[in-house]
Scaffold this motif. Structure first.
Motif, PDB file in Angstrom:
ATOM      1  N   ILE A 258       1.180  -1.375  -0.043  1.00 26.26           N
ATOM      2  CA  ILE A 258      -0.151  -0.011   0.403  1.00 26.26           C
ATOM      3  C   ILE A 258       1.151   1.140   0.000  1.00 26.26           C
ATOM      4  O   ILE A 258       1.896   1.458   1.367  1.00 26.26           O
ATOM      5  N   ALA A 259       0.820   2.088  -0.849  1.00 26.80           N
ATOM      6  CA  ALA A 259       1.312   3.459  -0.665  1.00 26.80           C
ATOM      7  C   ALA A 259       0.354   4.295  -0.976  1.00 26.80           C
ATOM      8  O   ALA A 259      -0.078   4.812  -2.631  1.00 26.80           O
ATOM      9  N   GLY A 260       0.014   5.601  -0.308  1.00 26.35           N
ATOM     10  CA  GLY A 260      -0.806   6.537  -0.328  1.00 26.35           C
ATOM     11  C   GLY A 260      -1.982   5.552  -0.451  1.00 26.35           C
ATOM     12  O   GLY A 260      -2.828   5.094   0.499  1.00 26.35           O
ATOM     13  N   ALA A 261      -3.105   5.580  -1.864  1.00 23.23           N
ATOM     14  CA  ALA A 261      -4.321   5.045  -1.826  1.00 23.23           C
ATOM     15  C   ALA A 261      -4.471   3.920  -3.177  1.00 23.23           C
ATOM     16  O   ALA A 261      -5.226   3.175  -3.340  1.00 23.23           O
ATOM     17  N   GLY A 269       5.885 -12.933  -6.280  1.00 25.27           N
ATOM     18  CA  GLY A 269       6.778 -12.582  -6.725  1.00 25.27           C
ATOM     19  C   GLY A 269       5.825 -11.581  -8.228  1.00 25.27           C
ATOM     20  O   GLY A 269       7.783 -10.793  -8.714  1.00 25.27           O
ATOM     21  N   GLU A 270       5.169 -12.254  -8.603  1.00 24.13           N
ATOM     22  CA  GLU A 270       4.372 -11.607  -9.714  1.00 24.13           C
ATOM     23  C   GLU A 270       3.607 -11.227  -9.742  1.00 24.13           C
ATOM     24  O   GLU A 270       2.387 -11.262  -8.779  1.00 24.13           O
ATOM     25  N   PHE A 271       3.916  -9.434  -9.954  1.00 22.99           N
ATOM     26  CA  PHE A 271       2.663  -8.724 -10.014  1.00 22.99           C
ATOM     27  C   PHE A 271       1.233  -9.592 -10.635  1.00 22.99           C
ATOM     28  O   PHE A 271       1.761  -9.591 -11.928  1.00 22.99           O
ATOM     29  N   ILE A 272       0.258  -9.087 -10.136  1.00 21.45           N
ATOM     30  CA  ILE A 272      -1.388  -9.516 -10.624  1.00 21.45           C
ATOM     31  C   ILE A 272      -2.297  -8.485 -10.496  1.00 21.45           C
ATOM     32  O   ILE A 272      -3.250  -9.084 -11.266  1.00 21.45           O
ATOM     33  N   GLY A 273      -1.933  -7.288  -9.859  1.00 20.28           N
ATOM     34  CA  GLY A 273      -3.270  -6.765  -9.694  1.00 20.28           C
ATOM     35  C   GLY A 273      -2.788  -5.106  -9.086  1.00 20.28           C
ATOM     36  O   GLY A 273      -1.833  -5.188  -8.085  1.00 20.28           O
ATOM     37  N   HIS A 274      -3.863  -4.330  -8.886  1.00 20.57           N
ATOM     38  CA  HIS A 274      -3.747  -2.788  -8.875  1.00 20.57           C
ATOM     39  C   HIS A 274      -5.004  -2.278  -8.499  1.00 20.57           C
ATOM     40  O   HIS A 274      -5.819  -2.554  -9.754  1.00 20.57           O
ATOM     41  N   GLN A 275      -5.499  -1.785  -7.279  1.00 19.08           N
ATOM     42  CA  GLN A 275      -6.396  -1.390  -6.886  1.00 19.08           C
ATOM     43  C   GLN A 275      -5.963   0.235  -6.064  1.00 19.08           C
ATOM     44  O   GLN A 275      -4.829   0.872  -5.737  1.00 19.08           O
ATOM     45  N   TRP A 276      -7.338   0.299  -5.921  1.00 16.93           N
ATOM     46  CA  TRP A 276      -7.343   1.729  -5.393  1.00 16.93           C
ATOM     47  C   TRP A 276      -7.860   1.789  -4.253  1.00 16.93           C
ATOM     48  O   TRP A 276      -9.501   0.770  -4.137  1.00 16.93           O
ATOM     49  N   MET A 277      -7.715   2.457  -2.563  1.00 16.85           N
ATOM     50  CA  MET A 277      -8.418   1.860  -1.739  1.00 16.85           C
ATOM     51  C   MET A 277      -9.192   3.435  -0.961  1.00 16.85           C
ATOM     52  O   MET A 277      -8.233   4.154  -0.789  1.00 16.85           O
ATOM     53  N   THR A 278     -10.159   2.637  -0.087  1.00 16.42           N
ATOM     54  CA  THR A 278     -11.031   3.888   0.034  1.00 16.42           C
ATOM     55  C   THR A 278     -10.672   3.169   1.831  1.00 16.42           C
ATOM     56  O   THR A 278     -10.770   2.205   1.568  1.00 16.42           O
ATOM     57  N   ARG A 295     -11.397  -2.111  -1.988  1.00 13.23           N
ATOM     58  CA  ARG A 295     -10.101  -2.112  -2.542  1.00 13.23           C
ATOM     59  C   ARG A 295     -10.980  -2.199  -3.975  1.00 13.23           C
ATOM     60  O   ARG A 295     -12.134  -3.184  -4.177  1.00 13.23           O
ATOM     61  N   THR A 296     -10.882  -0.828  -5.230  1.00 13.14           N
ATOM     62  CA  THR A 296     -11.772  -1.201  -6.249  1.00 13.14           C
ATOM     63  C   THR A 296     -10.274  -0.836  -7.822  1.00 13.14           C
ATOM     64  O   THR A 296      -9.591  -0.514  -8.091  1.00 13.14           O
ATOM     65  N   GLU A 297     -10.613  -2.664  -8.283  1.00 15.40           N
ATOM     66  CA  GLU A 297      -9.471  -3.263  -9.564  1.00 15.40           C
ATOM     67  C   GLU A 297      -9.195  -2.143 -10.964  1.00 15.40           C
ATOM     68  O   GLU A 297     -10.559  -1.836 -11.125  1.00 15.40           O
ATOM     69  N   LEU A 298      -8.957  -0.732 -11.005  1.00 18.50           N
ATOM     70  CA  LEU A 298      -8.324  -0.323 -11.880  1.00 18.50           C
ATOM     71  C   LEU A 298      -8.656  -0.684 -13.199  1.00 18.50           C
ATOM     72  O   LEU A 298      -9.465   0.193 -13.982  1.00 18.50           O
ATOM     73  N   GLU A 299      -7.819  -1.926 -13.060  1.00 19.52           N
ATOM     74  CA  GLU A 299      -8.921  -2.431 -14.491  1.00 19.52           C
ATOM     75  C   GLU A 299     -10.240  -2.982 -15.256  1.00 19.52           C
ATOM     76  O   GLU A 299     -10.863  -2.669 -15.806  1.00 19.52           O
ATOM     77  N   THR A 300     -10.677  -3.666 -13.912  1.00 20.06           N
ATOM     78  CA  THR A 300     -11.965  -4.468 -14.444  1.00 20.06           C
ATOM     79  C   THR A 300     -13.037  -3.623 -13.707  1.00 20.06           C
ATOM     80  O   THR A 300     -14.514  -3.631 -13.451  1.00 20.06           O
ATOM     81  N   GLN A 301     -12.768  -2.178 -12.757  1.00 19.00           N
ATOM     82  CA  GLN A 301     -13.599  -1.809 -11.550  1.00 19.00           C
ATOM     83  C   GLN A 301     -14.423  -2.276 -10.197  1.00 19.00           C
ATOM     84  O   GLN A 301     -15.435  -2.309 -10.188  1.00 19.00           O
TER      85      GLN A 301
END
Length: 333
Positions: A258-261, A269-278, A295-301
């Motif tokens: 978690i960095a900011g939101a 070790g593999e990146f699998i997703g990016h979400q926006w946190m509230t 958490r809201t997945e940025l790619e799929t909403q």
């Protein structure tokens, strides 16, 4: 001046009104427990737990006759003296469900909570006031004609940091679940964005400027002013404690940062997703109340909500509301 209290967990009444106080805490064995009521006259202190307090957090409710009290956490209570184990199914067990607020003791063995009036009488104006730098809110402003770049706005939210992604330098804010991005070359003065690069985050702020463009959950803005808001984030402590990298205790291959939101998910070790946190109130349709970690997945909403359990310097619990399952993580950064 309140009279001295005894060792343990103490509450002092520094108001002009008689206060009724109840507390909530996690007892040994993980049992959430509430106790009350202690009656405190103005200037009076009482020990509500006469032993060394071994939890970083406790919860309290303090009311006056005819007054209100609000908070994001719920415990069971009754109108008379009570000690109640469990914080769920209050009504079914013949209790009231009442709101409490959280207090961080800093892991002190002895701690005193002092109740103060909501509003103090203003001090006479000092004709030559002297301010320390830490007394003033952070602010950066370069005004421009409002409405010249888009729809004018003024809103409060959380500054969540600045970063470089895909060659674009920008600073971000979380405002009511939306991602507000201010880009270099996007209408904001470079000096504002340069200042933000050195600000701490997450930080409660008020921002004003023009809304330039909209996306699914993203708003591109041009900033005219950013001002720190003292005590402007009800979840400031939780938000601060969540920053960093966490590894699942049950499945060490699962990690997130978690960095900011922004939440970055990894597995093996593999990146699998990016979400926006509230962070906010109780998760929708949850059978009990708590602090919602959405958490809201940025790619799929796609969005999902979990309740925050224990959050310490090295331990994080996320609770799936519908099932009551607890996901435990340890800090790895």
């Amino acid at each position: 001046m309140p009279m001295a209290a005894q060792a343990g967990l103490d509450v002092c009444n520094d108001t002009d009104l008689r206060q009724s106080v109840a507390i909530g805490y996690e007892a040994p064995g993980g049992i959430w427990t509430s106790e009350g009521w202690w009656q405190l006259a103005p200037g009076e202190c009482k020990t509500v737990m006469a032993r060394a307090f071994d939890r970083q957090y406790f919860y309290y409710r303090a009311t006056v006759q005819g007054g209100g009290f609000d908070g994001p956490f719920s415990f069971c209570s009754t109108s008379g003296a009570f000690t109640i184990e469990g914080d769920t199914d209050c009504a079914a067990r013949g209790y009231d469900s009442t709101r409490f607020r959280k207090v961080d003791t800093g892991e002190a063995a002895d701690f005193t909570l002092t109740l103060v009036a909501d509003g103090a009488s203003p001090e006479p104006d000092d004709p030559d006031p002297v301010y320390n730098e830490e007394d003033l809110p952070l602010e950066s402003a370069v005004p421009f004609p409002r409405g010249s770049l888009g729809e004018p706005f003024t809103q409060s939210g959380i500054f969540t940091g600045c970063e470089l992604i895909d060659g674009l330098d920008f600073c971000s804010f979380e405002i009511e679940g939306w991602r507000y991005h201010a880009y270099y070359g996007g209408g904001s003065a470079d000096s504002i964005l340069d200042d933000l690069q050195n600000w701490p985050m997450p930080l409660a702020v008020e921002i004003e400027g023009d809304m330039v463009n909209y996306g699914d959950i993203t708003v591109e803005v041009a900033l005219a002013r950013v001002t720190e808001v003292f005590d402007g984030d009800f979840f400031a402590e939780e938000r601060r404690m969540l920053q960093g990298s966490w590894q699942s205790v049950d499945d060490p291959e699962a990690k997130f940062t978690i960095a900011g939101a922004d939440v970055y998910d990894y597995y093996g070790g593999e990146f699998i997703g990016h979400q926006w946190m509230t962070l906010g109130g109780t998760c929708p349709d949850a059978p009990y109340e708590g602090v919602g970690f959405t958490r809201t997945e940025l790619e799929t909403q796609e969005s999902w909500c979990e309740h925050l359990g224990e959050v310490t310097a090295d331990r994080l619990e996320l609770i799936i509301p519908e099932l009551g399952d607890v996901l435990t993580y340890r800090r790895v950064d």
